[in-house]
Design a protein around this motif. Structure first.
Motif, PDB file in Angstrom:
ATOM      1  N   GLN A  13       0.698  -1.273  -0.081  1.00  8.29           N
ATOM      2  CA  GLN A  13      -0.135   0.012  -0.078  1.00  8.29           C
ATOM      3  C   GLN A  13       0.838   1.258   0.241  1.00  8.29           C
ATOM      4  N   TRP A  16       2.169   1.753  -3.781  1.00  9.30           N
ATOM      5  CA  TRP A  16       0.835   2.144  -4.213  1.00  9.30           C
ATOM      6  C   TRP A  16       0.673   3.635  -4.173  1.00  9.30           C
ATOM      7  N   ALA A  20       1.302   7.030  -6.779  1.00  9.33           N
ATOM      8  CA  ALA A  20      -0.046   7.740  -7.089  1.00  9.33           C
ATOM      9  C   ALA A  20       0.116   9.145  -6.425  1.00  9.33           C
ATOM     10  N   PHE A  88       4.156  -5.675  -6.598  1.00 12.80           N
ATOM     11  CA  PHE A  88       2.911  -6.423  -6.672  1.00 12.80           C
ATOM     12  C   PHE A  88       3.212  -7.945  -6.762  1.00 12.80           C
ATOM     13  N   SER A 114     -10.893  -4.464  -8.853  1.00 12.33           N
ATOM     14  CA  SER A 114      -9.592  -3.762  -8.335  1.00 12.33           C
ATOM     15  C   SER A 114      -8.952  -3.218  -9.217  1.00 12.33           C
ATOM     16  N   GLY A 115      -8.606  -3.658 -10.438  1.00 10.18           N
ATOM     17  CA  GLY A 115      -7.847  -2.997 -11.508  1.00 10.18           C
ATOM     18  C   GLY A 115      -8.398  -1.868 -12.050  1.00 10.18           C
ATOM     19  N   SER A 118      -8.014   0.987  -9.028  1.00  9.88           N
ATOM     20  CA  SER A 118      -6.673   1.200  -8.929  1.00  9.88           C
ATOM     21  C   SER A 118      -6.284   2.012 -10.117  1.00  9.88           C
ATOM     22  N   TYR A 119      -6.371   1.889 -11.128  1.00  5.57           N
ATOM     23  CA  TYR A 119      -5.710   2.479 -12.426  1.00  5.57           C
ATOM     24  C   TYR A 119      -6.722   3.901 -12.327  1.00  5.57           C
ATOM     25  N   ALA A 122      -5.504   6.066  -9.816  1.00  7.96           N
ATOM     26  CA  ALA A 122      -4.010   6.733 -10.071  1.00  7.96           C
ATOM     27  C   ALA A 122      -4.184   8.077 -11.094  1.00  7.96           C
ATOM     28  N   TRP A 145      -7.730  -6.271 -16.455  1.00  9.98           N
ATOM     29  CA  TRP A 145      -7.290  -6.971 -15.176  1.00  9.98           C
ATOM     30  C   TRP A 145      -8.196  -8.263 -14.958  1.00  9.98           C
TER      31      TRP A 145
END
Length: 173
Positions: A13, A16, A20, A88, A114-115, A118-119, A122, A145
């Motif tokens: 985390q 990530w 970000a 990852f 989740s993909g 997440s993207y 970001a 994803w």
């Protein structure tokens, strides 16, 4: 270290959020996190073997950049993004190990959701850019994803099973 999965989850985390929110320092921060992971990990050999999966992520992001689904300032995949992929994939044997117990259809769903999240996050944090509207972002990242997560989980299980077989053979000798 028996509870390393918790530490790994925190490190993942942190990596990530560094990517970000602190993109100009992210390569340094994520490198440090990756080194710390290997210093503390109780599965160093397996983690090192799992790094062979990172190029799958690099290729995926390179294709997303090439086809203008996402863009970076340089127009190329960034070092911090490549390092984030390394963090990852080593997490697949620790904080994300629970994914290996799920069937493929559930992995597709988790990957797609989740993909996309997440993207899209970001992009919202300006670590990445896109010309796509939110609907198309969710569709593209969900499709990518939805395939990528099950693939990486299955490959990580294959790598881990080879390690267990090698250990069993050595123990018989």
């Amino acid at each position: 270290m028996r509870q390393f999965w918790i530490i790994n989850g925190i490190l993942f985390q942190l990596a990530w959020f560094a990517a970000a929110l602190l993109t100009q320092y992210a390569a340094f921060i994520i490198s440090f996190i990756l080194i710390l992971h290997f210093v503390l990990s109780d599965k160093k050999l397996l983690d090192a073997k799992l790094l062979v999966l990172a190029p799958i992520g690099w290729l995926t992001d390179t294709l997303l950049i090439h086809y203008s689904v996402i863009t970076t300032e340089s127009g190329w995949i960034t070092i911090w993004l490549m390092l984030l992929w390394c963090v990852f994939v080593v997490s697949l044997s620790h904080s994300l190990l629970w994914l290996s117990r799920l069937n493929v259809s559930i992995l597709v769903l988790i990957g797609a959701l989740s993909g996309s999240v997440s993207y899209t996050a970001a992009i919202r944090f300006s670590a990445l850019k896109t010309s796509l509207d939110i609907t198309n972002q969710v569709i593209y990242f969900g499709m990518v994803w939805g395939v990528l997560l099950p693939l990486l989980v299955q490959l990580s299980k294959l790598i881990d099973s080879k390690k267990k077989n090698e250990t069993a053979i050595r123990n018989k000798k």
